[in-house]
Write a protein that holds these residues in place. Structure first.
Motif, PDB file in Angstrom:
ATOM      1  N   TYR A  38       0.834  -1.208   0.000  1.00 36.06           N
ATOM      2  CA  TYR A  38       0.000   0.000   0.000  1.00 36.06           C
ATOM      3  C   TYR A  38       0.867   1.255   0.000  1.00 36.06           C
ATOM      4  O   TYR A  38       0.631   2.190  -0.773  1.00 36.06           O
ATOM      5  CB  TYR A  38      -0.925  -0.011   1.217  1.00 36.06           C
ATOM      6  N   GLN A  42       0.992   3.926  -3.072  1.00 39.61           N
ATOM      7  CA  GLN A  42       0.554   5.299  -2.835  1.00 39.61           C
ATOM      8  C   GLN A  42       1.686   6.298  -3.071  1.00 39.61           C
ATOM      9  O   GLN A  42       1.481   7.351  -3.673  1.00 39.61           O
ATOM     10  CB  GLN A  42       0.020   5.442  -1.401  1.00 39.61           C
ATOM     11  N   GLN A  46       2.590   9.312  -6.540  1.00 38.24           N
ATOM     12  CA  GLN A  46       2.890  10.742  -6.422  1.00 38.24           C
ATOM     13  C   GLN A  46       4.037  11.181  -7.341  1.00 38.24           C
ATOM     14  O   GLN A  46       4.252  12.377  -7.537  1.00 38.24           O
ATOM     15  CB  GLN A  46       3.246  11.073  -4.967  1.00 38.24           C
ATOM     16  N   SER A 156       2.438   8.061   5.866  1.00 37.99           N
ATOM     17  CA  SER A 156       2.852   6.888   5.098  1.00 37.99           C
ATOM     18  C   SER A 156       4.019   6.182   5.775  1.00 37.99           C
ATOM     19  O   SER A 156       4.072   4.944   5.829  1.00 37.99           O
ATOM     20  CB  SER A 156       3.255   7.303   3.674  1.00 37.99           C
TER      21      SER A 156
END
Length: 210
Positions: A38, A42, A46, A156
């Protein structure tokens, strides 16, 4: 109690506990894999890339992690922590002198009041006050964006740490399960090698004096 029965009870119990630890280890591994995947997905979405080594400023070069990750794409929690603290944090500090979005709210409000008063009185320094207000507003907006991105990256990183802890827990479970399996097998082997009539901690019979 017979020694063989006791060995069997402990061995079967050990096998059951080993299976339980194995199941817990699998669950922790699954959670760790989810957290790592994950975070990677994620952060990768970016498209954040660290500044190449030859383009780092003198201040940026002082951060070991910025030199280590120079030119790399951000995909891990450790990289996110480095970028948030050492890159964004450094630029926010230089931009606002260490002031946060909340800190800049007071001077912004003060300048707004001064501008409003200057507009009513048509003061000579109106243009200068408006310029100051525009600069503080732009600075505060930039700091807000930087702090937001920094917070998201640190979130994160924190999520990735949960995954790392889960990996460590899973390893401990696997090692515990393996140890219990070996002990249980040894107990079963000992049980079948023990004479059927052997007892555990049986009281010694009184010796009959001659």
């Amino acid at each position: 109690m017979k020694r063989r029965t006791l060995d069997l009870l402990f061995s079967i119990g050990g096998l059951g506990l080993a299976v339980l630890l194995l199941v817990v280890g699998v669950v922790l591994t699954t959670n760790a894999n989810f957290a790592n995947d994950y975070v990677r997905d994620q952060l990768g979405a970016q498209h954040i890339t660290f500044t190449p080594a030859d383009k780092l400023s003198d201040e940026e070069k002082k951060a070991d992690c910025l030199r280590e990750y120079a030119g790399q794409k951000m995909t891990t929690g450790k990289q996110a922590e480095c970028y948030a603290n050492e890159y964004i944090g450094l630029h926010l500090k230089n931009m606002a002198g260490g002031k946060t979005y909340a800190d800049l709210g007071e001077p912004q409000s003060a300048l707004r009041e001064q501008v409003a008063q200057a507009e009513q009185s048509n003061a000579a320094d109106l243009a200068d006050l408006q310029k100051q207000l525009a600069e503080v507003t732009a600075q505060r907006e930039t700091v807000f964006k930087g702090e937001t991105l920094r917070g998201l990256l640190l979130t994160s990183y924190g999520f990735s740490e949960f995954g790392r802890k889960a990996e460590q827990g899973a390893l401990a479970m696997y090692l515990g399960a393996g140890l219990l399996l070996l002990l249980s097998i040894a107990g079963l082997v000992h049980a079948f090698r023990t004479p059927p009539n052997a007892t555990f901690a049986a009281p010694e019979k009184d010796k009959v004096s001659a």
